[in-house]
Design an enzyme around this catalytic site. Structure first.
Site, PDB file in Angstrom:
ATOM      1  N   HIS A  99       0.829  -1.446  -0.163  1.00 45.97           N
ATOM      2  CA  HIS A  99      -0.021   0.016  -0.045  1.00 45.97           C
ATOM      3  C   HIS A  99       0.853   1.269   0.032  1.00 45.97           C
ATOM      4  CE1 HIS A  99      -3.155   2.684   2.069  1.00 45.97           C
ATOM      5  NE2 HIS A  99      -3.676   2.287   1.029  1.00 45.97           N
ATOM      6  N   LYS A 101       3.059   4.490  -1.163  1.00 48.39           N
ATOM      7  CA  LYS A 101       3.138   5.212  -2.243  1.00 48.39           C
ATOM      8  C   LYS A 101       4.228   6.376  -2.052  1.00 48.39           C
ATOM      9  CE  LYS A 101      -1.458   5.017  -0.751  1.00 48.39           C
ATOM     10  NZ  LYS A 101      -1.980   4.005  -1.637  1.00 48.39           N
ATOM     11  N   ASP A 106      15.548  10.555 -10.162  1.00 45.34           N
ATOM     12  CA  ASP A 106      16.958  11.055 -10.689  1.00 45.34           C
ATOM     13  C   ASP A 106      17.746  11.093  -9.444  1.00 45.34           C
ATOM     14  OD1 ASP A 106      16.343  11.461 -13.373  1.00 45.34           O
ATOM     15  OD2 ASP A 106      15.986  13.459 -13.066  1.00 45.34           O
ATOM     16  N   HIS A 270      -8.273  11.711   1.265  1.00 42.36           N
ATOM     17  CA  HIS A 270      -7.871  10.358   1.294  1.00 42.36           C
ATOM     18  C   HIS A 270      -6.393  10.587   2.000  1.00 42.36           C
ATOM     19  CE1 HIS A 270      -5.388   7.217  -1.100  1.00 42.36           C
ATOM     20  NE2 HIS A 270      -6.349   6.552  -0.469  1.00 42.36           N
ATOM     21  N   LYS A 272      -3.286  10.927   4.741  1.00 45.29           N
ATOM     22  CA  LYS A 272      -3.045  10.097   5.875  1.00 45.29           C
ATOM     23  C   LYS A 272      -1.768  10.856   6.594  1.00 45.29           C
ATOM     24  CE  LYS A 272      -3.882   7.028   2.449  1.00 45.29           C
ATOM     25  NZ  LYS A 272      -5.058   6.251   2.674  1.00 45.29           N
ATOM     26  N   ASP A 277       1.564  18.043  19.049  1.00 42.51           N
ATOM     27  CA  ASP A 277       2.118  19.436  19.391  1.00 42.51           C
ATOM     28  C   ASP A 277       2.735  20.224  18.372  1.00 42.51           C
ATOM     29  OD1 ASP A 277       1.330  18.676  22.135  1.00 42.51           O
ATOM     30  OD2 ASP A 277       3.237  17.508  22.382  1.00 42.51           O
TER      31      ASP A 277
END
Length: 352
Positions: A99, A101, A106, A270, A272, A277
């Site tokens: 999952h 991403k 380069d 979507h 996450k 603090d």
């Protein structure tokens, strides 16, 4: 003496044999909440529940795949490529997935966050809002190493990885959090819970899917009751109906102990991430659900920097301007049938 049992009697015997075997076998192979969900399914529909458990009930991985992960992790620690080129073969539950991403460009720039390689509206009616961090410096080498580790796990092919990158003028302290079922510990779950317990003043958590385990619920409750301002930002539209019903079942208890819950309405949120603090942020692919904690391969980026957290606060404030803050009284006024539906969906938390 002879036994002449009808087909119905044999079916009944098989039915109960499956139930008793499941009761003896499932609890010691998985966590108590997951065992509860699977046992309910098996007891209600044994002939369907048992095959489903064998396919999806335990995040099993072959010894070969666990070995590949250990080799890749050790190679990252010492800055070398794995020496064994083990070839790929399917070696785990069919619903286990990577999952993560991330993208490395380069050997210089990397991106990590919530965004898939898909059009914003690939789920019709739910255009996504995402959050992705663009990074440079030594962390790029670390992200490249995680990518190479994933490539090695799936193909057995060893990629060349540049071991270092020059530091950048901003000098933001970062740390990668990689997790997944092939690791010996639940890195994502433990790290998120540790961050929650570190909070002293303000904690903001953003996730599209919120199906917490007992440890996460306890951490949020303790933080709120200790005087920490806990803000949970969720998406009002949801592309997973069963998950949406299940997560609704948690709102009452959290609101009652002082956790604030905001539902973002313009798009499917979507993103996450969370902030603690004024000094710690976590950005990545980790949802606050049991699947992300136990089944998915995930990636997160810790940032220990007041400037990064200040920018995160601006993003969070933008969410909240377009969100509805739930109140406990209004939430408790929802119909009884909704509560019943949500309670039943919550029993299936380990299936999501």
């Amino acid at each position: 003496m002879t036994w002449d049992l009808s087909p119905g009697a044999w079916l009944l015997a098989l039915d109960w044999a499956i139930r008793l075997a499941a009761l003896a076998w499932i609890p010691h192979r998985t966590t108590p909440p997951a065992a509860r969900s699977w046992l309910l399914l098996v007891f209600f529909v044994p002939l369907l529940g048992l095959p489903l458990y064998l396919l999806f009930g335990h995040p099993w991985l072959s010894r070969q795949r666990i070995l590949r992960q250990a080799q890749a992790s050790q190679a990252i620690r010492v800055g070398q490529a794995p020496q064994a080129a083990l070839r790929w073969r399917r070696s785990g539950r069919m619903d286990l997935r990577n999952h993560r991403k991330l993208a490395v460009i380069d050997d210089d720039i990397a991106h990590v966050g919530s965004q898939n390689l898909a059009a914003a509206e690939f789920v019709r009616g739910h255009p996504n809002r995402e959050l992705v961090a663009r990074v440079r410096g030594p962390v790029v080498a670390h992200l490249e190493a995680v990518f190479a580790s994933d490539w090695y796990l799936e193909t057995g092919e060893v990629l060349d990885v540049s071991p270092t990158r020059p530091s950048q003028p901003e000098r933001v302290a970062t740390q990668l959090l990689a997790s997944g079922p092939a690791y010996p510990f639940d890195n994502a779950r433990d790290s998120v819970n540790a961050l929650i317990h570190l909070a002293q003043r303000r904690l903001v958590l953003t996730t599209p899917y919120f199906v917490p385990d007992d440890a996460l619920l306890a951490a949020l409750r303790i933080a709120a009751l200790s005087g920490v301002e806990v803000q949970l930002i969720l998406s009002a539209p949801n592309n997973q109906r069963l998950t949406e019903w299940a997560q609704h079942s948690y709102y009452d208890g959290l609101l009652a102990c002082g956790v604030r819950i905001a539902l973002y309405r313009p798009r499917f949120l979507h993103a996450k991430h969370l902030s603690v603090d004024d000094g710690i942020a976590l950005i990545g692919s980790i949802n606050l659900d049991i699947r992300s904690f136990a089944l998915n391969a995930e990636i997160g980026l810790f940032c220990y920097d007041r400037g990064v957290v200040a920018r995160m606060r601006e993003i969070e404030a933008d969410y909240l301007r377009d969100a509805e803050q739930l109140s406990l009284d209004a939430w408790r006024a929802r119909p009884t049938w909704r509560r019943s539906l949500e309670g039943v969906a919550r029993l299936a938390d380990s299936f999501m």
